[in-house]
Scaffold this motif. Structure first.
Motif, PDB file in Angstrom:
ATOM      1  N   PRO A 167     123.667  14.220   8.248  1.00 59.42           N
ATOM      2  CA  PRO A 167     124.193  14.480   6.908  1.00 59.42           C
ATOM      3  C   PRO A 167     124.293  15.970   6.605  1.00 59.42           C
ATOM      4  CG  PRO A 167     122.564  12.714   6.838  1.00 59.42           C
ATOM      5  CD  PRO A 167     122.496  13.305   8.212  1.00 59.42           C
ATOM      6  N   SER A 168     123.303  16.739   7.049  1.00 64.80           N
ATOM      7  CA  SER A 168     123.307  18.176   6.788  1.00 64.80           C
ATOM      8  C   SER A 168     124.425  18.873   7.540  1.00 64.80           C
ATOM      9  CB  SER A 168     121.966  18.803   7.185  1.00 64.80           C
ATOM     10  OG  SER A 168     120.934  18.389   6.333  1.00 64.80           O
ATOM     11  N   ASP A 205     120.318  21.251   1.133  1.00 56.78           N
ATOM     12  CA  ASP A 205     121.688  21.509   1.583  1.00 56.78           C
ATOM     13  C   ASP A 205     122.526  22.099   0.457  1.00 56.78           C
ATOM     14  OD1 ASP A 205     121.154  20.526   4.095  1.00 56.78           O
ATOM     15  OD2 ASP A 205     122.015  18.545   3.726  1.00 56.78           O
ATOM     16  N   SER A 257     115.618  20.815   7.265  1.00 55.37           N
ATOM     17  CA  SER A 257     115.357  19.515   6.641  1.00 55.37           C
ATOM     18  C   SER A 257     114.194  18.769   7.274  1.00 55.37           C
ATOM     19  CB  SER A 257     116.619  18.640   6.703  1.00 55.37           C
ATOM     20  OG  SER A 257     117.684  19.255   6.004  1.00 55.37           O
ATOM     21  N   ASP A 302     112.206  14.254   2.646  1.00 58.05           N
ATOM     22  CA  ASP A 302     112.845  12.976   2.337  1.00 58.05           C
ATOM     23  C   ASP A 302     114.341  13.220   2.115  1.00 58.05           C
ATOM     24  OD1 ASP A 302     113.465  13.140  -0.753  1.00 58.05           O
ATOM     25  OD2 ASP A 302     111.472  13.989  -0.470  1.00 58.05           O
ATOM     26  N   PRO A 303     115.174  12.162   2.148  1.00 59.04           N
ATOM     27  CA  PRO A 303     116.628  12.353   2.044  1.00 59.04           C
ATOM     28  C   PRO A 303     117.075  13.099   0.792  1.00 59.04           C
ATOM     29  CG  PRO A 303     116.141  10.137   2.810  1.00 59.04           C
ATOM     30  CD  PRO A 303     114.824  10.755   2.432  1.00 59.04           C
ATOM     31  N   SER A 353     116.161  16.755   1.154  1.00 59.26           N
ATOM     32  CA  SER A 353     117.034  17.333   2.171  1.00 59.26           C
ATOM     33  C   SER A 353     118.413  17.634   1.593  1.00 59.26           C
ATOM     34  CB  SER A 353     117.160  16.369   3.356  1.00 59.26           C
ATOM     35  OG  SER A 353     118.007  16.896   4.351  1.00 59.26           O
ATOM     36  N   LYS A 354     118.953  16.695   0.799  1.00 59.42           N
ATOM     37  CA  LYS A 354     120.259  16.903   0.166  1.00 59.42           C
ATOM     38  C   LYS A 354     120.189  18.066  -0.819  1.00 59.42           C
ATOM     39  CE  LYS A 354     124.473  15.844  -1.358  1.00 59.42           C
ATOM     40  NZ  LYS A 354     124.569  16.645  -2.586  1.00 59.42           N
ATOM     41  N   GLU A 391     120.134  16.957  11.996  1.00 57.95           N
ATOM     42  CA  GLU A 391     120.328  16.039  10.873  1.00 57.95           C
ATOM     43  C   GLU A 391     121.819  15.893  10.580  1.00 57.95           C
ATOM     44  OE1 GLU A 391     118.089  14.314   9.263  1.00 57.95           O
ATOM     45  OE2 GLU A 391     116.323  15.141  10.267  1.00 57.95           O
TER      46      GLU A 391
END
Length: 251
Positions: free
Chosen positions: A205-206, A183, A171, A175-176, A179-180, A203
């Motif tokens: 969230p990941s 994932d 990631s 950007d978020p 990145s999501k 990261e």
């Protein structure tokens, strides 16, 4: 019951007299999304270099799908055999800038298989479609976004249908939303292809959303101080360092 795919025993990694980590032992099971985490400087990427055959350890054993990889009984032949089962996605994607996406993905297929050019072309289209880049085969890396470069790098990592894929900070630089999306793609590949995933990342969230198992490397003691599902470690942190890392220092 899941089977061990990669076993690390009493591993010590050093650059000369500078010990990066010591006495590290863990097992990665088939089908894991395994997270290597820890503060900057703890040796996450160095450990990945050991697991991918780029750096020998100072001490310890690594067994890769039943074959000694480093340590007792290990040979160059074993490492080559094991790495044919693996794919790697580097931070930048590491695409050849002078090649189109199709040419990048075709390279390992032309080097390591006896497929015809037409068969390789079909497989390249399949891999690009798998990562959401259908129709981009004639684009050069300079003509696509950072997130697309990561996806193209992943398509190349999957070219030889690996059983395990290593990710180094996938990631980073995204950007978020990108990145999501990455994932989600990693989880999709794990489910659809039954691929084992090993990911170096910081990261939150990941690692909390995709990780099924993990280790935490401590920069001060230079060893492993926690292991387990990242979400469970967040709920029941075994020590204050892990708690602060997984909560970003929140009280």
């Amino acid at each position: 019951m899941t089977a061990p795919f990669l076993t690390v025993s009493d591993l010590t990694v050093a650059y000369g007299d500078n010990v990066i980590m010591k006495d590290v032992s863990f097992t990665i099971n088939q089908g894991d999304v395994f997270i290597i985490m820890g503060a900057s400087g703890c040796g996450k990427s160095t450990l990945l270099s050991v697991l991918t055959g780029l750096k020998p350890p100072a001490k310890g054993d690594v067994v890769f799908d039943g074959l000694p990889f480093w340590g007792k009984g290990a040979t160059d032949t074993n490492r080559r055999t094991s790495m044919r089962k693996a794919g790697i996605l580097y931070q930048s994607g590491a695409l050849w800038t002078s090649m189109t996406l199709a040419e990048n993905i075709a390279l390992p297929l032309s080097q390591y298989t006896a497929l015809t050019p037409a068969e390789i072309q079909d497989l390249v289209a399949l891999k690009l479609d798998l990562v959401g880049l259908a129709g981009f085969q004639d684009f050069y890396p300079s003509e696509i976004s950072g997130g697309m470069k990561k996806r193209a790098g992943l398509a190349r990592a999957l070219a030889l249908d690996p059983q395990i894929v290593f990710f180094d900070e996938p990631s980073a630089g995204l950007d978020p939303i990108s990145s999501k999306n990455l994932d989600d793609l990693i989880l999709q590949i794990k489910e659809n292809l039954n691929t084992t995933i090993v990911m170096v990342t910081h990261e939150l969230p990941s690692l909390l959303s995709v990780g099924t198992n993990s280790i935490y490397l401590d920069v001060d003691t230079k060893t492993l101080i926690a292991r387990g599902n990242p979400a469970e470690l967040l709920k029941n942190p075994p020590n204050d360092k892990v708690r602060r890392f997984l909560t970003r220092g929140e009280k």
